[in-house]
Design an enzyme around this catalytic site. Sequence first.
Site, short mmCIF file in Angstrom:
data_model
loop_
_atom_site.label_atom_id
_atom_site.label_comp_id
_atom_site.label_asym_id
_atom_site.label_seq_id
_atom_site.Cartn_x
_atom_site.Cartn_y
_atom_site.Cartn_z
N GLY A 44 0.78 -1.24 0.00
CA GLY A 44 0.00 0.00 0.00
C GLY A 44 0.81 1.28 0.00
N GLU A 99 4.48 4.56 5.71
CA GLU A 99 3.28 3.72 5.56
C GLU A 99 2.16 4.50 4.89
OE1 GLU A 99 1.75 1.20 5.16
OE2 GLU A 99 1.51 -0.11 6.89
N ASP A 100 1.27 3.78 4.27
CA ASP A 100 0.12 4.43 3.63
C ASP A 100 -0.86 4.96 4.67
OD1 ASP A 100 -0.59 1.86 4.43
OD2 ASP A 100 -1.47 1.27 2.51
N ASP A 103 -4.34 2.61 10.76
CA ASP A 103 -5.74 2.30 11.05
C ASP A 103 -5.81 1.86 12.52
OD1 ASP A 103 -8.45 1.75 10.43
OD2 ASP A 103 -8.02 -0.30 9.90
N LYS A 131 -6.46 7.18 10.72
CA LYS A 131 -7.87 7.08 11.12
C LYS A 131 -7.91 6.98 12.63
CE LYS A 131 -9.50 4.05 7.40
NZ LYS A 131 -9.97 2.67 7.14
N PHE A 152 -13.50 3.59 4.49
CA PHE A 152 -12.54 2.76 3.77
C PHE A 152 -12.13 3.48 2.49
CE2 PHE A 152 -10.71 -0.73 1.40
CZ PHE A 152 -9.96 -1.33 2.38
N VAL A 153 -10.84 3.71 2.36
CA VAL A 153 -10.34 4.48 1.21
C VAL A 153 -9.51 3.62 0.27
CG1 VAL A 153 -10.42 6.74 2.33
CG2 VAL A 153 -8.40 5.29 2.64
N ARG A 165 -5.36 0.51 -6.69
CA ARG A 165 -4.11 1.12 -6.22
C ARG A 165 -3.63 2.21 -7.17
NH1 ARG A 165 -2.09 -2.10 -2.05
NH2 ARG A 165 -2.41 -4.35 -2.25
P1 IMP Z 1 -3.56 -1.30 10.83
O1 IMP Z 1 -2.55 -2.38 11.11
O2 IMP Z 1 -4.92 -1.63 11.31
O3 IMP Z 1 -3.10 0.07 11.26
O4 IMP Z 1 -3.77 -1.28 9.27
C1 IMP Z 1 -2.79 -0.94 8.45
C2 IMP Z 1 -2.99 -1.50 7.08
O5 IMP Z 1 -4.36 -1.81 6.79
C3 IMP Z 1 -2.60 -0.45 6.09
O6 IMP Z 1 -1.24 -0.50 5.80
C4 IMP Z 1 -3.48 -0.79 4.90
O7 IMP Z 1 -2.81 -1.73 4.09
C5 IMP Z 1 -4.71 -1.41 5.48
N1 IMP Z 1 -5.82 -0.43 5.56
C6 IMP Z 1 -6.34 0.14 6.67
N2 IMP Z 1 -7.35 0.97 6.36
C7 IMP Z 1 -7.46 0.93 5.02
C8 IMP Z 1 -8.32 1.62 4.08
O8 IMP Z 1 -9.18 2.45 4.41
N3 IMP Z 1 -8.12 1.31 2.77
C9 IMP Z 1 -7.19 0.41 2.34
N4 IMP Z 1 -6.35 -0.22 3.19
C10 IMP Z 1 -6.49 0.03 4.51
MG MG Z 2 -0.43 -1.19 3.92
#
Ligand code: IMP
Ligand code: MG
Length: 174
Positions: A44, A99-100, A103, A131, A152-153, A165
Amino acid sequence: MSTDTPGRVLIAADRIAERVAELGAQIAADHAGSEPVVVSVLKGGFVFAADLVRAIDLPLAVEFLAVQSYGDATRSSGVVRLTLDLALPIAGRDVLLVEDIVDTGLTCSYLLEHLAALGPRSLKLCALLHKPARQQLPLTIDYLGFTIPDVFVVGYGLDAAQRHRNLRDIRVLD
Ligand code: IMP
Ligand code: MG
């Protein structure tokens, strides 16, 4: 754009570009005199990292990590798995994890812990999106592009089941 472009625009490409330029300038100023290692998280983060490194006016190295935490669902599985590790040592280096999106914070926490154990001189986190409504783990984001609501984006590197992507804008899927 083709007719199957999904959802609605949340952050347009020109706003992203402006913010990436600002982040790059700030990162360059904070790392003046250093040759940092920028660690891009696949998949991502690859579009953001590609733009960001070109906005950082410093000599630098680029490394990649890959993780899987999601499968094809739009909610985190809660399990982070490292599927690609660094190719070069980072001991004694100034490291910037890119990182993208943060979440739940699970992925970044895991990766920061992984990188810290390799003995960098400094370790900072740059995330394009945050987020806060969904965050579960405390995390310092040193450089943040945009705070977004709990939606969700896709686009600009972010996917839904590996699609979208390549969109230039960040869009919300309804
Ligand atoms: P986390 O571990 O929950 O912080 O999630 C991180 C990963 O979840 C990111 O690097 C994304 O790959 C994916 N992710 C979380 N939210 C989104 C979203 O809204 N769209 C697409 N990918 C997401
Ligand atoms: Mg990611």
